[in-house]
Scaffold this motif. Structure first.
Motif, PDB file in Angstrom:
ATOM      1  N   LEU A   2       0.833  -1.192   0.000  1.00 12.12           N
ATOM      2  CA  LEU A   2       0.000   0.000   0.000  1.00 12.12           C
ATOM      3  C   LEU A   2       0.876   1.254   0.000  1.00 12.12           C
ATOM      4  O   LEU A   2       2.004   1.238   0.491  1.00 12.12           O
ATOM      5  N   THR A   3       0.326   2.326  -0.548  1.00 14.76           N
ATOM      6  CA  THR A   3       1.066   3.572  -0.706  1.00 14.76           C
ATOM      7  C   THR A   3       0.924   4.452   0.529  1.00 14.76           C
ATOM      8  O   THR A   3      -0.153   4.553   1.109  1.00 14.76           O
ATOM      9  N   GLY A   4       2.011   5.123   0.892  1.00 19.35           N
ATOM     10  CA  GLY A   4       1.995   6.114   1.965  1.00 19.35           C
ATOM     11  C   GLY A   4       2.576   5.622   3.259  1.00 19.35           C
ATOM     12  O   GLY A   4       2.462   4.442   3.603  1.00 19.35           O
ATOM     13  N   CYS A   5       3.226   6.548   3.989  1.00 19.11           N
ATOM     14  CA  CYS A   5       3.788   6.222   5.304  1.00 19.11           C
ATOM     15  C   CYS A   5       4.013   7.508   6.079  1.00 19.11           C
ATOM     16  O   CYS A   5       4.571   8.471   5.530  1.00 19.11           O
ATOM     17  N   PRO A   6       3.607   7.570   7.348  1.00 15.94           N
ATOM     18  CA  PRO A   6       3.831   8.769   8.159  1.00 15.94           C
ATOM     19  C   PRO A   6       5.197   8.789   8.833  1.00 15.94           C
ATOM     20  O   PRO A   6       5.531   9.757   9.508  1.00 15.94           O
ATOM     21  N   LEU A   7       6.004   7.726   8.683  1.00 17.29           N
ATOM     22  CA  LEU A   7       7.327   7.674   9.285  1.00 17.29           C
ATOM     23  C   LEU A   7       8.392   7.910   8.222  1.00 17.29           C
ATOM     24  O   LEU A   7       8.145   7.731   7.028  1.00 17.29           O
ATOM     25  N   ARG A   8       9.577   8.262   8.705  1.00 19.59           N
ATOM     26  CA  ARG A   8      10.727   8.427   7.817  1.00 19.59           C
ATOM     27  C   ARG A   8      11.961   7.799   8.481  1.00 19.59           C
ATOM     28  O   ARG A   8      12.871   8.490   8.925  1.00 19.59           O
ATOM     29  N   CYS A   9      11.987   6.496   8.551  1.00 24.55           N
ATOM     30  CA  CYS A   9      13.120   5.790   9.141  1.00 24.55           C
ATOM     31  C   CYS A   9      14.366   6.033   8.284  1.00 24.55           C
ATOM     32  O   CYS A   9      14.291   6.052   7.048  1.00 24.55           O
ATOM     33  N   VAL A  10      15.502   6.191   8.933  1.00 26.07           N
ATOM     34  CA  VAL A  10      16.712   6.570   8.201  1.00 26.07           C
ATOM     35  C   VAL A  10      17.159   5.477   7.237  1.00 26.07           C
ATOM     36  O   VAL A  10      17.838   5.765   6.246  1.00 26.07           O
ATOM     37  N   TYR A  11      16.781   4.232   7.491  1.00 23.71           N
ATOM     38  CA  TYR A  11      17.223   3.132   6.643  1.00 23.71           C
ATOM     39  C   TYR A  11      16.136   2.654   5.687  1.00 23.71           C
ATOM     40  O   TYR A  11      16.266   1.578   5.084  1.00 23.71           O
ATOM     41  N   CYS A  12      15.067   3.407   5.532  1.00 19.67           N
ATOM     42  CA  CYS A  12      13.933   2.950   4.720  1.00 19.67           C
ATOM     43  C   CYS A  12      14.385   2.547   3.315  1.00 19.67           C
ATOM     44  O   CYS A  12      15.128   3.275   2.648  1.00 19.67           O
ATOM     45  N   ASP A  13      13.932   1.380   2.856  1.00 21.66           N
ATOM     46  CA  ASP A  13      14.259   0.898   1.518  1.00 21.66           C
ATOM     47  C   ASP A  13      13.056   0.885   0.595  1.00 21.66           C
ATOM     48  O   ASP A  13      13.107   0.301  -0.492  1.00 21.66           O
ATOM     49  N   THR A  14      11.964   1.527   1.026  1.00 21.38           N
ATOM     50  CA  THR A  14      10.768   1.582   0.171  1.00 21.38           C
ATOM     51  C   THR A  14      10.248   3.017   0.063  1.00 21.38           C
ATOM     52  O   THR A  14       9.042   3.250   0.084  1.00 21.38           O
ATOM     53  N   GLU A  15      11.163   3.974  -0.077  1.00 16.59           N
ATOM     54  CA  GLU A  15      10.739   5.366  -0.208  1.00 16.59           C
ATOM     55  C   GLU A  15       9.872   5.593  -1.442  1.00 16.59           C
ATOM     56  O   GLU A  15       9.058   6.521  -1.482  1.00 16.59           O
ATOM     57  N   TYR A  16      10.034   4.730  -2.445  1.00 19.07           N
ATOM     58  CA  TYR A  16       9.218   4.855  -3.651  1.00 19.07           C
ATOM     59  C   TYR A  16       7.736   4.636  -3.373  1.00 19.07           C
ATOM     60  O   TYR A  16       6.878   4.977  -4.198  1.00 19.07           O
ATOM     61  N   ALA A  17       7.414   4.075  -2.195  1.00 13.70           N
ATOM     62  CA  ALA A  17       6.014   3.829  -1.839  1.00 13.70           C
ATOM     63  C   ALA A  17       5.398   4.973  -1.042  1.00 13.70           C
ATOM     64  O   ALA A  17       4.235   4.891  -0.653  1.00 13.70           O
ATOM     65  N   PHE A  18       6.147   6.033  -0.788  1.00 15.55           N
ATOM     66  CA  PHE A  18       5.602   7.147  -0.006  1.00 15.55           C
ATOM     67  C   PHE A  18       4.486   7.879  -0.753  1.00 15.55           C
ATOM     68  O   PHE A  18       3.557   8.396  -0.144  1.00 15.55           O
ATOM     69  N   HIS A  19       4.594   7.977  -2.065  1.00 18.37           N
ATOM     70  CA  HIS A  19       3.656   8.770  -2.859  1.00 18.37           C
ATOM     71  C   HIS A  19       3.271   8.004  -4.126  1.00 18.37           C
ATOM     72  O   HIS A  19       3.878   6.986  -4.455  1.00 18.37           O
ATOM     73  N   GLY A  20       2.295   8.528  -4.811  1.00 17.19           N
ATOM     74  CA  GLY A  20       1.883   7.926  -6.083  1.00 17.19           C
ATOM     75  C   GLY A  20       0.932   6.770  -5.870  1.00 17.19           C
ATOM     76  O   GLY A  20       0.010   6.835  -5.072  1.00 17.19           O
ATOM     77  N   GLY A  21       1.185   5.682  -6.561  1.00 17.95           N
ATOM     78  CA  GLY A  21       0.308   4.526  -6.457  1.00 17.95           C
ATOM     79  C   GLY A  21      -0.909   4.628  -7.350  1.00 17.95           C
ATOM     80  O   GLY A  21      -1.140   5.629  -8.030  1.00 17.95           O
ATOM     81  N   GLU A  22      -1.706   3.577  -7.340  1.00 15.02           N
ATOM     82  CA  GLU A  22      -2.907   3.481  -8.181  1.00 15.02           C
ATOM     83  C   GLU A  22      -4.079   3.061  -7.312  1.00 15.02           C
ATOM     84  O   GLU A  22      -3.973   2.146  -6.497  1.00 15.02           O
ATOM     85  N   TRP A  23      -5.203   3.748  -7.487  1.00 12.08           N
ATOM     86  CA  TRP A  23      -6.404   3.384  -6.746  1.00 12.08           C
ATOM     87  C   TRP A  23      -7.021   2.130  -7.364  1.00 12.08           C
ATOM     88  O   TRP A  23      -7.288   2.086  -8.565  1.00 12.08           O
ATOM     89  N   LEU A  24      -7.219   1.108  -6.538  1.00 17.77           N
ATOM     90  CA  LEU A  24      -7.840  -0.135  -6.978  1.00 17.77           C
ATOM     91  C   LEU A  24      -8.952  -0.503  -6.006  1.00 17.77           C
ATOM     92  O   LEU A  24      -8.840  -0.277  -4.796  1.00 17.77           O
ATOM     93  N   SER A  25     -10.008  -1.100  -6.523  1.00 11.35           N
ATOM     94  CA  SER A  25     -11.071  -1.583  -5.651  1.00 11.35           C
ATOM     95  C   SER A  25     -10.557  -2.770  -4.847  1.00 11.35           C
ATOM     96  O   SER A  25      -9.608  -3.460  -5.250  1.00 11.35           O
ATOM     97  N   LEU A  26     -11.204  -3.032  -3.717  1.00 10.01           N
ATOM     98  CA  LEU A  26     -10.813  -4.190  -2.911  1.00 10.01           C
ATOM     99  C   LEU A  26     -10.952  -5.472  -3.723  1.00 10.01           C
ATOM    100  O   LEU A  26     -10.114  -6.372  -3.631  1.00 10.01           O
ATOM    101  N   GLY A  27     -12.001  -5.544  -4.517  1.00 13.40           N
ATOM    102  CA  GLY A  27     -12.212  -6.727  -5.345  1.00 13.40           C
ATOM    103  C   GLY A  27     -11.108  -6.915  -6.368  1.00 13.40           C
ATOM    104  O   GLY A  27     -10.661  -8.047  -6.614  1.00 13.40           O
ATOM    105  N   ALA A  28     -10.650  -5.822  -6.976  1.00 10.03           N
ATOM    106  CA  ALA A  28      -9.576  -5.917  -7.970  1.00 10.03           C
ATOM    107  C   ALA A  28      -8.279  -6.382  -7.325  1.00 10.03           C
ATOM    108  O   ALA A  28      -7.532  -7.182  -7.907  1.00 10.03           O
ATOM    109  N   VAL A  29      -8.005  -5.904  -6.128  1.00  9.07           N
ATOM    110  CA  VAL A  29      -6.804  -6.353  -5.424  1.00  9.07           C
ATOM    111  C   VAL A  29      -6.896  -7.848  -5.128  1.00  9.07           C
ATOM    112  O   VAL A  29      -5.947  -8.613  -5.368  1.00  9.07           O
ATOM    113  N   CYS A  30      -8.032  -8.275  -4.609  1.00  8.27           N
ATOM    114  CA  CYS A  30      -8.204  -9.699  -4.286  1.00  8.27           C
ATOM    115  C   CYS A  30      -8.098 -10.575  -5.523  1.00  8.27           C
ATOM    116  O   CYS A  30      -7.514 -11.666  -5.477  1.00  8.27           O
TER     117      CYS A  30
END
Length: 230
Positions: free
Chosen positions: A46-74
């Motif tokens: 999932l996209t977004g995070c309120p933390l900024r850990c110094v060693y974070c390896d998924t900064e690309y997930a902080f913003h952007g992303g695509e809106w999908l329905s729950l059914g589409a994800v499943c």
């Protein structure tokens, strides 16, 4: 310590309670951490995070992303034919509707785990899932974001994860482990921060102190390196 960063939540999702979540990626890989390490697993990031850990390896997930329905994800998850599903981020529990998605995946018959920073309320999670909850060490830069109330909600099937950056982090984690008897609540994982901590040093400390923890490394990084989506 890093300043608190608000999560972009897209107000429309909260106000209209849309049946959707914002997804950075869904991929099939081997679980690199936790009790199910090595097992084929579908990861829902999932996209977004309120933390900024110094060693974070998924900064690309902080913003952007695509809106999908729950059914589409499943449906996307089901197409991989995997038994195990991990919902991760970012911080998945910071996103509205994350709890509904997790419930839907469990209803579909998957064995679901959720990787969470420990900064959000885990009481919203479906009782069928496994919580893999971080406790942020001083070296993370986000130690003050730990939500200590979560400790009372942990069950034997859950897991606590410490990412250890140095000796000071190790001693802080060891003292907390012993003071709170964390291993009596659930399984405890100690992981070396892969760019700052030699795995062999952490392994030696764990053995010297006879700590009742599971030592682990990030298997996926030894196989593929720092490649997103693996």
């Amino acid at each position: 310590m890093a300043s608190e960063v608000p999560l972009e939540r897209m107000d429309s999702v909260r106000t209209d309670r849309a049946d959707r979540v914002r997804i950075t990626e869904i991929f099939h890989s081997l679980q690199g951490e936790s009790r199910t390490v090595g097992l084929p697993t579908v990861f829902v990031r999932l996209t977004g995070c309120p933390l900024r850990c110094v060693y974070c390896d998924t900064e690309y997930a902080f913003h952007g992303g695509e809106w999908l329905s729950l059914g589409a994800v499943c449906d996307t998850v089901a197409a991989y034919g995997a038994r195990h599903v991990t919902v991760t981020g970012g911080e998945p529990l910071a996103q509205f509707n994350a709890d509904r998605l997790i419930h839907a995946l469990a209803d579909a018959g998957h064995e679901v785990s959720v990787e969470t920073s420990g900064a959000m309320d885990i009481s919203v999670l479906d009782e069928r899932i496994v919580r893999v909850m971080d406790i942020k060490t001083p070296g993370s830069g986000e130690v003050e974001r730990n939500r200590w109330e979560n400790l009372t909600l942990l069950r034997p099937q859950d897991q606590i994860k410490f990412v250890i950056c140095d000796r000071a982090d190790y001693e802080w984690s060891r003292e907390l482990l012993q003071r709170e008897a964390l291993n009596e609540r659930c399984e405890v994982l100690f992981s070396p921060e892969h760019q700052r901590m030699q795995p062999s040093a952490l392994a030696d400390w764990v053995l010297e102190d006879r700590l009742p923890v599971r030592f682990q490394v990030q298997l996926h990084k030894y196989i593929w390196g720092d490649v997103p989506g693996r």
